[in-house]
Design a protein around this motif. Sequence first.
Motif, PDB file in Angstrom:
ATOM      1  N   SER A 279      -8.751   2.857   1.485  1.00 49.34           N
ATOM      2  CA  SER A 279      -8.108   1.950   2.364  1.00 49.34           C
ATOM      3  C   SER A 279      -6.696   2.341   2.439  1.00 49.34           C
ATOM      4  O   SER A 279      -6.022   2.555   3.628  1.00 49.34           O
TER       5      SER A 279
ATOM      6  N   PRO B 258     -11.299  -2.842  -6.222  1.00 48.88           N
ATOM      7  CA  PRO B 258     -10.684  -1.664  -5.382  1.00 48.88           C
ATOM      8  C   PRO B 258     -10.739  -0.366  -6.382  1.00 48.88           C
ATOM      9  O   PRO B 258     -10.715   0.786  -5.484  1.00 48.88           O
TER      10      PRO B 258
ATOM     11  N   ARG C  48      -8.908  -2.843   2.650  1.00 50.27           N
ATOM     12  CA  ARG C  48      -9.619  -3.130   1.333  1.00 50.27           C
ATOM     13  C   ARG C  48     -10.418  -4.350   1.181  1.00 50.27           C
ATOM     14  O   ARG C  48     -11.614  -4.285   0.702  1.00 50.27           O
TER      15      ARG C  48
END
Length: 91
Positions: free
Chosen positions: A76, A32, A12
């Motif tokens: 991720s 994110p 991430r």
Amino acid sequence: MPLGNVSEAEIRDWCIAYVTRTVDDPSIAIGPDVPFAQMGLDSATSAYFVVELEEWLGTELDPEVVFDHPTIAALSRHVAARQGGGCDAGG
């Protein structure tokens, strides 16, 4: 050079840093949970992103991975689980 198992948080963080460098536009929100398209990644930019991520990880990824997992968090999580890095605390 393969990195071995990389945690979801490390992936991430790498993705956020890469997108921040690539977009280079302070008016665009990068995070994110922001879809790649909203961060300005088109199909060409996404292809370069996947290649760079593959090189960093030392593994091959499906070129469509950013469309199947359209946020940094989702990507991720997917990549960490795929390589055995699993999910970790922090998101």
